[in-house]
Design an enzyme around this catalytic site. Sequence first.
Site, PDB file in Angstrom:
ATOM      1  N   ASP A 175       0.856  -1.178   0.000  1.00 30.55           N
ATOM      2  CA  ASP A 175       0.000   0.000   0.000  1.00 30.55           C
ATOM      3  C   ASP A 175       0.900   1.239   0.000  1.00 30.55           C
ATOM      4  O   ASP A 175       2.130   1.150   0.061  1.00 30.55           O
ATOM      5  CB  ASP A 175      -0.935  -0.013   1.211  1.00 30.55           C
ATOM      6  CG  ASP A 175      -2.228   0.747   0.950  1.00 30.55           C
ATOM      7  OD1 ASP A 175      -2.227   1.695   0.144  1.00 30.55           O
ATOM      8  OD2 ASP A 175      -3.254   0.393   1.553  1.00 30.55           O
ATOM      9  N   GLU A 226     -10.548   6.632   4.702  1.00 31.13           N
ATOM     10  CA  GLU A 226      -9.557   6.019   5.576  1.00 31.13           C
ATOM     11  C   GLU A 226      -9.667   6.522   7.024  1.00 31.13           C
ATOM     12  O   GLU A 226     -10.753   6.628   7.570  1.00 31.13           O
ATOM     13  CB  GLU A 226      -8.159   6.181   4.976  1.00 31.13           C
ATOM     14  CG  GLU A 226      -8.056   5.520   3.594  1.00 31.13           C
ATOM     15  CD  GLU A 226      -6.653   5.402   3.068  1.00 31.13           C
ATOM     16  OE1 GLU A 226      -5.725   5.104   3.845  1.00 31.13           O
ATOM     17  OE2 GLU A 226      -6.464   5.595   1.852  1.00 31.13           O
TER      18      GLU A 226
END
Length: 670
Positions: free
Chosen positions: A349, A556
């Site tokens: 990521d 997020e």
Amino acid sequence: MEGAASGRCRMGMAIAAAVCLMPLLQLWGCVAVEANADEVDRMRYKDPTQPLNTRIDDLLGRMTLAEKIGQMSQIERENATADVVSKYLVGSVLSGGGSVPAKNAPPEAWVEMVNGMQRAAMSTRLGIPVIYGIDAVHGHGNVYKATIFPHNVGLGCTREPELARRIGAAVALEVRATGIPYVFAPCVAVCRDPRWGRCYESFSEDPEVVRDMTAIISGFQGEIPDATDAGRPYVAPGHRNVAACSKHYVGDGGTTKGVNEGNTVASFHDLMAVHMPPYYNAVIRGVSTVMVSFSSWNGVKMHANHFLVTDHLKNRLRFRARSRLDSIVRVLQAISNEWMLFQGFIISDWQGLDRITTPDHADYLLSIKLGILAGIDMVMIPYTYTEFIDDLTLLVRNGTIPMSRIDDAVRRILRVKFTMGLFDHPYADASLAGELGKQEHRDLAREAVRKSLVLLKNGKPGAGPMLPLPKNGAVLVAGSHADDLGSQCGGWTITWQGLTGNNLTAGTTILDGVRRAVAPGTDVVYSENPDAAFLQQNRARFGYAIVVVGEPPYAETFGDNLNLTIPAPGPDVIRNVCGAIKCVVVLVSGRPLVVEPFVDVIDALVAAWLPGTEGQGVSDVLFGDYGFTGKLSRTWFRSVDQLPMNVGDAHCEDALFPFGFGIETQPATY
């Protein structure tokens, strides 16, 4: 003669030594052999008629260490100049959330940008194309005027894998319209706690629903033609499909209290039973890549977890037979005894290696060592790419990371690139520009909105159903989210966190949809937050009110929320309007919120999730052009004190609305 023979002998020994040393010199990046015309003819990796493994072996055998590490490097678009791509032999480029060539850039600008990077890559010694990746979690969200589909939390409520496949195919076309061949989607997280800020990226709390919805991968990449290819990456030939990425491996949706990038405390059995199943289906469907999660499992960072990344995913992924996959499973069992190998590549990521240590980047050399040895093949290093390249080179040269690990990573990356056809057709097809935001895709998104809506209440006790609504008479529309395209799209739209307002992209708000749905001459009045005096004066005027409230956009960690209440002034708008006028409340949110305090005052309640750009899909169902069919993909709790609360838990009996709940209605007859 002796001198001549001796000289020939010494020359032969020197040549032999040079031949023996050549691989070592290439390993150290000291030699980059220029290919002449005859050599090019013998480059089997350039010949599309050669078998895939022959092409991979031929190219891998020619590469220096620098070229291999370049393939493992993915840098941010803003740094990917032609000079950087060619100098550092960069293998991949990405757009982060909101990273665009220019504000409101048309498809042609994206294509020219991507092709410019590709020209730089193709000009290098071996001409290995770059693979450009971008987030497309609910449509081509970074791009102006793209079709924005409902987020996954809504799609899970449709229970229609075929709809997900069609959406994947449409998104693939819109992404290809901008010259991009690779998407960081789908998210196959199993969100077990709605306090998590990424819960809307998850199709469901139930792994079986998520497994079904991996059908979107077949839309992105095309249907895998042969079941025996399961485990190998597959992208259909041509320019109409993209490589997909299942994420975030594994357990990202199970962290304690839903903390983003937190720790999932679970036994191996529970991890396998709850969070791993969607990856089985993704691999069966030929998913090209898997992205590793920021999160930890029982305290071990996933980016450093060799057991789960290499031992399990790469070397012995095991799947369970299930009736809907029996035809595929039987073939796989016959050839692999229930074991299959994921042969695509594993990507980190965003700055994922940096976050292995606390604080981030505290010991980058250690982070690179742990991440690469764990089995990560391509590293998302948007900015510190020179440091990564230098440090990884050092770790290989000093023997800390074996060349076999580097070769495994590069082999997987090359396999995906060859499978996608990038070597044979590296440049974008500019003729696809018209696919972006085209009406056919918007109609599909509108259909998805209709099917994702869940009717939670329809009429007060003793009264008849409120929905569907009549199309005539005066209508009051209230609430902050009725006329806010950005809020109904949510995060990952134009920017990483999303935007509020109506100036971010093209689309239809819920208010627009109401105005288009009612009969000609019907009076539609919009007041975002009407006061008591207005309501008292006009209560006889309006036959009913539509109140649209919900969450602001987020993504997020910014979406982590421990209370999950409806943001102000939503509660006051509900109480004031519904206390004066018969009302339906439409909740626009990425997850269930605390609504029990308002249920009694509300006549009808609709969960609209984050519907995207096609708000008219909401009015289609409110006014009965279509019936409600959606079923909850999440358990709707009464209080956050009950969380986590998932289907099958003993205390689910006390849920406000259970998993799978949803009132169905029939289309109205006018």
